[in-house]
Design a protein around this motif. Structure first.
Motif, PDB file in Angstrom:
ATOM      1  N   PRO A  36       0.828  -1.198   0.000  1.00 38.46           N
ATOM      2  CA  PRO A  36       0.000   0.000   0.000  1.00 38.46           C
ATOM      3  C   PRO A  36       0.867   1.255   0.000  1.00 38.46           C
ATOM      4  N   THR A  39      -3.249   5.819  -0.901  1.00 38.90           N
ATOM      5  CA  THR A  39      -4.523   5.117  -1.007  1.00 38.90           C
ATOM      6  C   THR A  39      -4.473   3.985  -2.024  1.00 38.90           C
ATOM      7  N   ARG A  40      -3.299   3.831  -2.644  1.00 35.32           N
ATOM      8  CA  ARG A  40      -3.202   2.832  -3.708  1.00 35.32           C
ATOM      9  C   ARG A  40      -2.472   1.585  -3.228  1.00 35.32           C
ATOM     10  N   THR A  66       1.104  -6.228   1.369  1.00 34.65           N
ATOM     11  CA  THR A  66      -0.207  -6.775   1.070  1.00 34.65           C
ATOM     12  C   THR A  66      -0.104  -8.217   0.587  1.00 34.65           C
ATOM     13  N   SER A 110      -3.198  -1.994  -8.347  1.00 31.58           N
ATOM     14  CA  SER A 110      -4.559  -2.141  -7.894  1.00 31.58           C
ATOM     15  C   SER A 110      -5.373  -0.998  -8.445  1.00 31.58           C
ATOM     16  N   GLU A 111      -6.606  -1.308  -8.725  1.00 29.02           N
ATOM     17  CA  GLU A 111      -7.510  -0.265  -9.156  1.00 29.02           C
ATOM     18  C   GLU A 111      -8.755  -0.413  -8.313  1.00 29.02           C
ATOM     19  N   PRO A 112      -9.206   0.666  -7.708  1.00 31.95           N
ATOM     20  CA  PRO A 112     -10.435   0.521  -6.948  1.00 31.95           C
ATOM     21  C   PRO A 112     -11.590   0.213  -7.882  1.00 31.95           C
ATOM     22  N   ARG A 197     -10.872  -3.264  -3.764  1.00 25.03           N
ATOM     23  CA  ARG A 197      -9.630  -3.175  -4.533  1.00 25.03           C
ATOM     24  C   ARG A 197      -9.489  -4.401  -5.409  1.00 25.03           C
TER      25      ARG A 197
END
Length: 835
Positions: A36, A39-40, A66, A110-112, A197
């Motif tokens: 992380p 926020t990404r 993660t 990661s992409e929300p 995510r």
DNA sequence: AGCACGCCGACT
DNA sequence: GTCGGCGTGCTC
């Protein structure tokens, strides 16, 4: 005990971050991890694992890794360490350096993603009042509420959408990205939308393709096909029990329908197999040529043989040493590399060969393939990302002994390194002109040093840096003074354009001497190359009445006129306008086109020699990859008589039928306020003159110039490298320029020059304070030679000194002390150009 | 580079 | 009061 991993993340200018290694997870140096950041969640690369928190890291801010992507190292440890050296030496972030070392498709990000929670705003905890209001009785015209409605409409029926997909759809409905983002935030706060995510992309990206293979019944029973076409296809399959790719079958005239029929009848099966994207494929037709080239050069000259003996002995010692192979153009350096590489491979060690950006033609690839067979890989910028990915993984799996590639190949995951070759080591394409601003040759030397490998730097016109190192005894100097087959060097004629203007008027582009020489070649059926290192038709558009020139609105340069497009274009930012009928300043209606470019030379030659078969090679005619190869192939087949172009044509292929090289203006570049201007001119002229007379006929070079007495031009005509070196070194020493001292350039960008200068002044003062006056001299700041670029005003200062560690430390300290201006500051360690 | 936050003028 | 445009600062 808690263990911590230091992780490089692909965030510009950011140093390694520290994460907690989860219990039971073991990460090795070079393994990728998901971590992380803000926020990404991004992919990072493990640099170090330790039992304690590094000093200066606030333990309360440390997050956990993660996910572990690679159980083993993705990048080999030595490559990770090399990237760390790059970050430290070139003063860039660890993320920048590690990104340069990673193969394509290494990053997973990661992409929300969003989906409706099923709750209504009022029932959601902490439901937002305003949101409820607008959802209830809105009269229309409320764009924010409209955006929220559109988001909910997209997320209806339980769909989960990634952010980019969602924003894309909203953009189609006319919602700007910023508004959509706000709508999402509001909906999330209200509990109407949940964010999850999701990972995007893959850790590797191999290509698979469908193969048809015969089934056991077909193989055993000698099964009978029912139609002639099926019988033919089956025959092919039985002859290739390992399977045949569908693409191959199609080439042989076996259609998909026939294949499907065989499958239906149980005689064949379809499997997906991983295939290599083969960069040698295009070169397959050239295999013969490669074999010829390898055969033709079988007997080394005496000089080559003695050079090989010395280099071979050095290589056998299997320790770090650097040799500078100084060989005149056409002296057969490539053959020396090839034999030396073969010798090192035979001893069980591996070879890394760096080449400049454009030098790798399919013919060269074919020659390499022929010498080293399957165990050679290419890492070249002309390859597609997929091809580079596949080649990288072949190297990583240890299937390769020889890697040939451009700058970034210096990070190739090659083990047991025994030899590093840097061909045309003076070539400026080895320096990356964006962050990380590393020099491929210099990183290669560091890599070899750490691996205990030998380095060969080869050039006809070595960089002053390398030649000085040879002079000082740090490098072994090996010279090739004669061309192969004892071909003479091209006879160089200087044409003084001042005389030409006096005799023929001021509009002369092609002098009488050059015109005559081209005519001769056309009459004799020989080929010519005409070079001008400036593209476009005219370098300026000028009003005859008031003298104003068309300037770029974003950069401090005049616009270049391109006749084909009838547009004036900025060569720095690509701004382009149609040329107006009258001067924008005074309304004067007569516009003049001054300063010659390649497009103009082409027009001149076409007009002067009716029926001439001519091709132009510059960035305007060469757009797509592979295009230059096509033109050069046509030239090699002699479908073209004359090649006109920029320095793109000065290097690379040998054309035996080229007996004339013309240089329209040797002065382009000499006028630049760059301390390497003379060196560049000397190199370019020497290299381009070397293009003439590779066949049996002696070559001729005709060089037009306004400064025939300038030492870089005069000494290039006699190819007197050492005299040039002495002369240029005196200049460098008097100005304290490299290689007499180390140099770091700092450029500051700002909306106004006042501001840029103010920031630069503060940084320059900080740098002065950070280093001892004896170690660090700060020159400037001053407006940069290109004072405006792409809309930014630019100020620049230099730090010079004999102690490169002290120099770097001073600049690093100064820049680090002002993080608020980091985005406006560009630091270039060992700059090749100071424009 | 993203991305969030917060300030401020514009609009309702 | 919101909206939305933009500068500022942070990322373990």
């Amino acid at each position: 005990m808690t263990r911590y991993a230091s992780v490089a993340v692909p965030v510009p200018a950011l140093d390694a971050l520290t994460y907690v290694l989860p219990e039971g997870v073991d990460a090795v140096r070079g393994a990728r991890v998901l971590v992380p950041v803000g926020t990404r969640v991004v992919t990072g690369c493990v640099l170090e694992v330790a039992g304690t928190l590094p000093p200066g890291v606030d333990g309360s801010k440390v997050k956990a890794i993660t996910e572990l992507v690679d159980p083993e190292a993705h990048l080999p440890g030595p490559v990770v360490e090399l990237a760390q050296w790059v970050a430290g030496y070139y003063l860039c972030g660890m993320g920048d350096a590690i990104s340069a070392a990673m193969p394509p498709f290494s990053w997973i990000e990661s992409e929300p993603a969003y989906r409706a929670s099923g709750q209504t705003p009022s029932s959601a905890a902490g439901g937002d009042l305003a949101l409820g209001d607008t959802r209830g009785g809105r009269l229309g015209g409320d764009r924010a509420a409209e955006a929220r409605d559109l988001v909910l409409a997209q997320l209806g029926e339980g769909a989960t959408l990634g952010r980019s997909a969602l924003l894309g759809r909203l953009a189609k409905s006319g919602v700007p990205a910023d508004a959509a983002r706000r709508a999402l935030v509001a909906l999330q706060r209200a509990g109407v939308v949940d964010a999850v995510r999701a990972l995007r992309g893959h850790a590797t990206r191999f290509k698979t393709t469908a193969f048809l293979l015969p089934t056991t019944p077909a193989l055993e029973a000698g099964a009978v096909a029912s139609t002639p076409k099926q019988a033919a296809a089956l025959g092919r399959l039985l002859a290739n029990p390992g399977g045949i790719a569908f693409t191959e079958l199609a080439r042989e005239g076996v259609s998909r329908a026939v294949a499907t029929a065989l499958v239906t009848r149980g005689l064949a099966a379809v499997v997906q197999r991983r295939v290599e994207r083969d960069p040698f494929e295009g070169a397959a037709a050239l295999q013969d040529e490669g074999r010829e080239a390898a055969k033709a050069a079988v007997e080394p000259t005496d000089e080559q043989a003695s050079a090989l003996a010395r280099l071979g002995a050095m290589a056998d010692a299997a320790v770090f040493r650097v040799a500078l192979l100084h060989g005149v153009t056409g002296s057969g350096k490539t053959e020396v590399y090839r034999r030396l590489a073969a010798r090192v491979c035979a001893a069980g060690r591996r070879v890394l060969m760096l080449v400049p950006e454009i030098a790798l033609t399919p013919a060269v690839a074919a020659t390499l393939r022929h010498t080293f067979g399957e165990r050679v890989a290419i890492q070249h910028s002309a390859l597609s990302e997929g091809e580079r990915h596949d080649q990288w993984h072949r190297i990583r799996r240890g299937e390769v002994d020889v890697v040939v590639g451009t700058r970034s190949a210096v990070f190739a995951p090659l083990g047991s390194l025994g030899l590093v070759i840097v061909d045309e080591e003076h070539d400026t394409s080895y320096k990356q002109d964006e962050t990380p601003r590393y020099h491929g040759r210099d990183v290669a030397i560091v890599r070899a040093q750490r691996a205990g490998a030998m380095v060969v730097l080869g050039s006809a016109t070595p960089s002053l840096e390398s030649f000085q190192n040879a002079r000082a005894g740090r490098y072994e100097l090996v010279s090739l003074t004669r061309r192969v087959m004892d071909r003479p060097l091209a006879a160089v004629t200087l044409v003084n354009m001042r005389d030409e203007y006096a005799a023929e008027g001021p509009d002369v582009i092609v002098s009488r001497t050059l015109r005559h020489a081209v005519g001769e070649r056309l009459a004799r059926g020989e080929q010519a190359v005409v070079m001008l290192n400036r593209r476009g038709y005219a370098s300026a558009v000028l009003c005859r009445a008031c003298g104003a020139t068309m300037e770029c609105p974003n950069c401090s340069v005049s616009l270049t006129y391109h006749r084909r497009a009838h547009r004036a274009r900025c060569h720095y930012c690509d701004y382009a306008v149609a040329v107006p009928g009258a001067c924008a300043e005074c309304g004067g209606e007569i516009l003049e086109y001054t300063g010659v470019g390649t497009e103009r030379v082409e027009a001149e030659l076409v007009a002067g020699f009716p029926g001439i078969r001519l091709a132009r090679v510059d960035r305007d005619t060469i757009r797509r990859r592979g295009e230059i190869t096509r033109v050069l192939d046509r030239f090699a087949r002699r479908d073209i008589d004359v090649l006109v172009g920029t320095q793109m044509i000065a290097k690379g292929h040998d054309f035996p039928a080229v007996t004339l090289v013309g240089v329209i203006s040797a002065d382009v570049g000499l006028g630049l306020a760059d301390f390497r201007a003379a060196e560049r001119t000397f190199q370019l002229l020497t290299q381009v003159a070397g293009r003439a007379g590779r066949g049996d006929t002696r070559g001729e070079a005709i060089v037009q110039t306004l400064y025939p007495e300038h030492y870089s031009i005069r000494l290039a005509t006699t190819q007197d490298y050492e005299a040039f070196f002495e002369r240029e070194m005196r200049f460098r020493a008097s100005m304290r320029y490299p290689p007499s001292q180390w140099l770091i350039s700092v450029v500051v960008r700002a909306p106004s020059m006042l501001e840029a200068m103010a920031i630069a002044r503060r940084l320059a003062d900080d740098t002065r304070r950070a280093g001892a006056p004896a170690d660090v001299r700060v020159i400037g700041p001053a407006p940069a030679p290109l004072s405006r670029l792409r809309g930014d005003h630019r100020a620049q200062f230099f730090a010079k000194g004999l102690d490169r560690h002290a120099l770097r430390a001073a600049v690093r300290t100064a820049v680090a002390s002002r993080p608020e201006v980091r985005r406006q500051v560009t630091v270039d360690v060992d700059p090749l150009s100071v424009l």
